[in-house]
Design an enzyme around this catalytic site. Structure first.
Site, PDB file in Angstrom:
ATOM      1  N   GLU A 177      17.543  -1.161  68.371  1.00 17.97           N
ATOM      2  CA  GLU A 177      16.616   0.021  67.514  1.00 17.97           C
ATOM      3  C   GLU A 177      15.811   0.559  68.457  1.00 17.97           C
ATOM      4  O   GLU A 177      14.762   0.419  69.062  1.00 17.97           O
ATOM      5  CB  GLU A 177      15.636  -1.084  66.739  1.00 17.97           C
ATOM      6  CG  GLU A 177      14.551   0.146  65.844  1.00 17.97           C
ATOM      7  CD  GLU A 177      13.851  -0.795  64.805  1.00 17.97           C
ATOM      8  OE1 GLU A 177      13.863  -1.942  65.024  1.00 17.97           O
ATOM      9  OE2 GLU A 177      12.859   0.203  64.234  1.00 17.97           O
ATOM     10  N   LYS A 219      20.029   0.794  64.725  1.00 13.23           N
ATOM     11  CA  LYS A 219      18.928   1.106  64.021  1.00 13.23           C
ATOM     12  C   LYS A 219      18.110   2.166  64.526  1.00 13.23           C
ATOM     13  O   LYS A 219      17.342   2.207  65.225  1.00 13.23           O
ATOM     14  CB  LYS A 219      18.118  -0.136  63.548  1.00 13.23           C
ATOM     15  CG  LYS A 219      16.672   0.085  62.731  1.00 13.23           C
ATOM     16  CD  LYS A 219      16.081  -1.072  62.216  1.00 13.23           C
ATOM     17  CE  LYS A 219      14.821  -0.944  61.638  1.00 13.23           C
ATOM     18  NZ  LYS A 219      14.318  -1.771  60.745  1.00 13.23           N
TER      19      LYS A 219
HETATM   20  P1  13P Z   1       9.976   0.978  58.754  1.00  8.51           P
HETATM   21  O1  13P Z   1      11.008   1.254  57.931  1.00  8.51           O
HETATM   22  O2  13P Z   1       8.651   0.872  57.952  1.00  8.51           O
HETATM   23  O3  13P Z   1       9.944   2.029  59.986  1.00  8.51           O
HETATM   24  O4  13P Z   1      10.225  -0.403  59.393  1.00  8.51           O
HETATM   25  C1  13P Z   1      11.525  -0.662  59.921  1.00  8.51           C
HETATM   26  C2  13P Z   1      11.342  -1.417  61.338  1.00  8.51           C
HETATM   27  O5  13P Z   1      11.808  -2.417  61.192  1.00  8.51           O
HETATM   28  C3  13P Z   1      10.608  -1.085  62.174  1.00  8.51           C
HETATM   29  O6  13P Z   1      10.903  -1.838  63.336  1.00  8.51           O
END
Ligand code: 13P
Length: 333
Positions: A177, A219
């Site tokens: 991510e 992500k």
């Molecule tokens: P949000 O969709 O609120 O951005 O959260 C996703 C997430 O896991 C952030 O690390």
């Protein structure tokens, strides 16, 4: 490393019309969310709130997996069943946030590097025993004059790749991510440029650590205008630029890309995902969601800490899950 098993888990997480519920808010972040509904954040209220989400009948039709905070992975519901087992029994896959948070990056004021690699191998072995089958590590990049720096991009790419490698060794699918933050008044061109260099560095680092892309998920944030930019790009432009950037940077071997919502309203996050899945551009990977706030804002408000609101909160959650499940197919209207 069992590549077939990793690939199977990764594919299951992006099965048609399904995406991930990110319910892995750290203790500090969930407190902020609870402050917003004037509920005290305690071991029990966090447990009851999350149990409400996980026991929503029908959610598994749209939710493939749930990312948990460590406390939740170990926690039992009031009836004595482990929350992770409740998720499995409902037909969803439990995952775990394993990073230790974004910490100030030395010599780079205003920038962060995500920590948590020390001891990670041992923690992963324990998480796997507790039932986790995938993991998440979030790196953040702010946009500003001269930011993000090459140092920030390199440090975070390296950490993401080291994390991904140790996850695969432990049999957990790493969700990689890299979040380009939407804070600031930059335009969508700036976001697109930063997203592209960020993703290129992340994939170079993953290759350098011999991470097998078939057993990973990405992500990312979407390519959008800064939150304070006076000119906000429309839904079609966000979709077109996001898919263009991903096509340039993400290999076809990656089974799926699951977006974070990053502070977008829940409706807009659904619209963007739907628009991307409607584009004629060829896409080698699934495009789905791993939303936190965009799935939880409505049920959190409906719940407001009151047991009598359980049904209303679950209905609100199911509605958001269904909308995003449809958007993952480009069928939302
Ligand atoms: P949000 O969709 O609120 O951005 O959260 C996703 C997430 O896991 C952030 O690390």
């Amino acid at each position: 490393m069992n590549i077939a098993q990793l690939a199977e888990t990764a594919q299951a997480l992006v099965a048609d019309g399904k995406g991930i519920l990110a319910a892995d808010e750290s203790t500090g972040t969930i407190k902020k969310r609870f402050d917003g509904i004037r509920v005290e954040s305690t071991f029990e209220t966090r447990r009851d709130y999350r149990n409400m989400l996980f026991t929503t009948a029908g959610a598994a039709e749209y939710i493939s997996g749930v990312i948990l905070f460590e406390e939740t992975l170990r926690q039992e519901a009031a009836d004595g069943r482990r929350l992770a087992q409740i998720i499995v029994d409902a037909g969803m896959i439990p995952g775990i946030k394993v990073d230790a948070g974004a910490k100030p990056l030395a010599l780079h004021p205003g920038e962060t590097v995500t920590e948590g690699l020390d001891g990670l191998r041992d923690r992963l072995a324990e998480y796997a025993e507790l039932g986790a089958r995938f993991a998440k590590w979030r790196a953040t990049y702010g946009i500003g004059p001269g930011l993000p720096s090459a140092a920030c991009q390199d440090a975070n790419a390296h950490a993401l790749a080291r994390y991904a490698a140790v996850c695969q060794e432990a049999g957990l699918v790493p969700i990689v991510e890299p979040e380009v933050l939407m804070d600031g008044d930059h335009d969508i061109d700036a976001c697109e440029a930063v997203t592209e260099t960020t993703l290129r560095r992340v994939y170079a680092a993953l290759a350098a650590q011999d991470v097998v892309l078939e057993g990973t998920l990405l992500k990312p944030s979407m390519v959008i205008s800064g939150a304070d930019c006076p000119e906000q790009a429309g839904v079609e432009e966000v979709a077109r630029r996001t898919v263009r950037t991903l096509r340039r940077c993400v290999a076809a071997a990656v089974p799926g890309i699951v977006f974070l919502s990053g502070g977008q309203s829940d409706e807009l996050a659904t619209q963007h995902l739907n628009a991307m899945n409607k584009l004629p551009a060829r896409r080698p990977w699934k495009l789905s969601f791993s939303y936190g706030r965009a799935l939880q804002a409505a049920p959190l408000k409906a719940w407001s800490g009151k047991p009598e609101n359980l049904a209303a909160a679950q209905a609100a959650f199911l509605e958001r899950a269904r909308a995003n499940g449809q958007a993952a197919l480009g069928n939302w209207s």
